[in-house]
Design a protein around this motif. Sequence first.
Motif, short mmCIF file in Angstrom:
data_model
loop_
_atom_site.label_atom_id
_atom_site.label_comp_id
_atom_site.label_asym_id
_atom_site.label_seq_id
_atom_site.Cartn_x
_atom_site.Cartn_y
_atom_site.Cartn_z
N ALA A 1 0.83 -1.20 0.00
CA ALA A 1 0.00 0.00 0.00
C ALA A 1 0.87 1.26 0.00
O ALA A 1 0.56 2.23 -0.70
CB ALA A 1 -0.94 0.00 1.21
N GLU A 2 1.94 1.24 0.77
CA GLU A 2 2.80 2.43 0.85
C GLU A 2 3.55 2.66 -0.46
O GLU A 2 3.68 3.79 -0.92
CB GLU A 2 3.78 2.31 2.01
N VAL A 3 4.04 1.59 -1.08
CA VAL A 3 4.71 1.73 -2.37
C VAL A 3 3.74 2.29 -3.40
O VAL A 3 4.07 3.21 -4.15
CB VAL A 3 5.33 0.39 -2.83
N ALA A 4 2.53 1.76 -3.43
CA ALA A 4 1.52 2.26 -4.37
C ALA A 4 1.22 3.73 -4.11
O ALA A 4 1.09 4.53 -5.05
CB ALA A 4 0.25 1.42 -4.26
N ARG A 5 1.09 4.12 -2.84
CA ARG A 5 0.82 5.52 -2.50
C ARG A 5 1.95 6.43 -2.96
O ARG A 5 1.72 7.49 -3.55
CB ARG A 5 0.60 5.67 -0.99
N LEU A 6 3.18 6.01 -2.70
CA LEU A 6 4.33 6.83 -3.08
C LEU A 6 4.48 6.91 -4.60
O LEU A 6 4.83 7.96 -5.14
CB LEU A 6 5.60 6.29 -2.42
N GLU A 7 4.21 5.81 -5.30
CA GLU A 7 4.26 5.86 -6.77
C GLU A 7 3.18 6.80 -7.31
O GLU A 7 3.44 7.56 -8.24
CB GLU A 7 4.09 4.45 -7.35
N ALA A 8 2.00 6.77 -6.72
CA ALA A 8 0.94 7.69 -7.14
C ALA A 8 1.32 9.14 -6.86
O ALA A 8 0.87 10.05 -7.55
CB ALA A 8 -0.37 7.34 -6.43
N HIS A 9 2.18 9.34 -5.87
CA HIS A 9 2.66 10.68 -5.50
C HIS A 9 3.82 11.12 -6.37
O HIS A 9 4.26 12.26 -6.29
CB HIS A 9 3.06 10.66 -4.02
N GLY A 10 4.35 10.23 -7.23
CA GLY A 10 5.41 10.61 -8.16
C GLY A 10 6.72 9.89 -7.98
O GLY A 10 7.67 10.12 -8.74
N ALA A 11 6.84 9.00 -7.00
CA ALA A 11 8.06 8.21 -6.84
C ALA A 11 8.14 7.19 -7.97
O ALA A 11 7.12 6.75 -8.50
CB ALA A 11 8.08 7.50 -5.49
N LYS A 12 9.36 6.81 -8.33
CA LYS A 12 9.60 5.82 -9.39
C LYS A 12 10.41 4.67 -8.81
O LYS A 12 11.33 4.87 -8.03
CB LYS A 12 10.39 6.44 -10.54
N ARG A 13 10.07 3.44 -9.23
CA ARG A 13 10.89 2.29 -8.86
C ARG A 13 12.21 2.38 -9.61
O ARG A 13 12.23 2.75 -10.79
CB ARG A 13 10.19 0.99 -9.23
N VAL A 14 13.30 2.06 -8.92
CA VAL A 14 14.61 2.10 -9.56
C VAL A 14 15.38 0.83 -9.23
O VAL A 14 15.18 0.21 -8.18
CB VAL A 14 15.43 3.34 -9.13
N ASP A 15 16.25 0.47 -10.15
CA ASP A 15 17.12 -0.68 -9.97
C ASP A 15 18.53 -0.16 -9.75
O ASP A 15 19.12 0.44 -10.65
CB ASP A 15 17.07 -1.58 -11.19
N ILE A 16 19.05 -0.36 -8.55
CA ILE A 16 20.41 0.07 -8.23
C ILE A 16 21.29 -1.16 -8.02
O ILE A 16 22.32 -1.09 -7.36
CB ILE A 16 20.45 1.01 -7.01
N GLY A 17 20.85 -2.29 -8.57
CA GLY A 17 21.59 -3.53 -8.42
C GLY A 17 21.20 -4.32 -7.20
O GLY A 17 21.92 -5.23 -6.79
N GLN A 18 20.04 -4.04 -6.63
CA GLN A 18 19.64 -4.69 -5.39
C GLN A 18 19.19 -6.13 -5.59
O GLN A 18 19.12 -6.90 -4.64
CB GLN A 18 18.54 -3.89 -4.67
#
Length: 117
Positions: free
Chosen positions: A76-93
């Motif tokens: 739910a928090e990831v979805a909320r933050l993505e709706a707020h403009g955050a983007k998923r990123v791959d930093i090699g994790q």
Amino acid sequence: MTLEWEQVIVHSTDPVALGQWWAEALGWVVVYSSDEEFEIRPEPDRLPGLDFVRLDESKKVKSRLHLDFRPDDQDAEVARLEAHGAKRVDIGQGDQSWVVLADPEGNEFCVLGQRRQ
């Protein structure tokens, strides 16, 4: 000697816009604002805070310091933050229990999974 953790400085090309984004994302309050600096805290008198300071150079590489957040409900928090403009990123994790996101200026932060008991 005693030290009190005052704040984390975040360099930003637009401190007001980025600081406002984080204030809304975290539900924090603005304690100082100018064209060059924008400071937020969980509550007006509660430390530490985040202080966004102008740096006219955009981010070029993976951040050496990032924030981790542990929500009650990761999905739910990831979805909320993505709706707020955050983007998923791959930093090699790779495949992990946390989700790496980036704010509008590309600063990475993690949304952790449920704490193991």
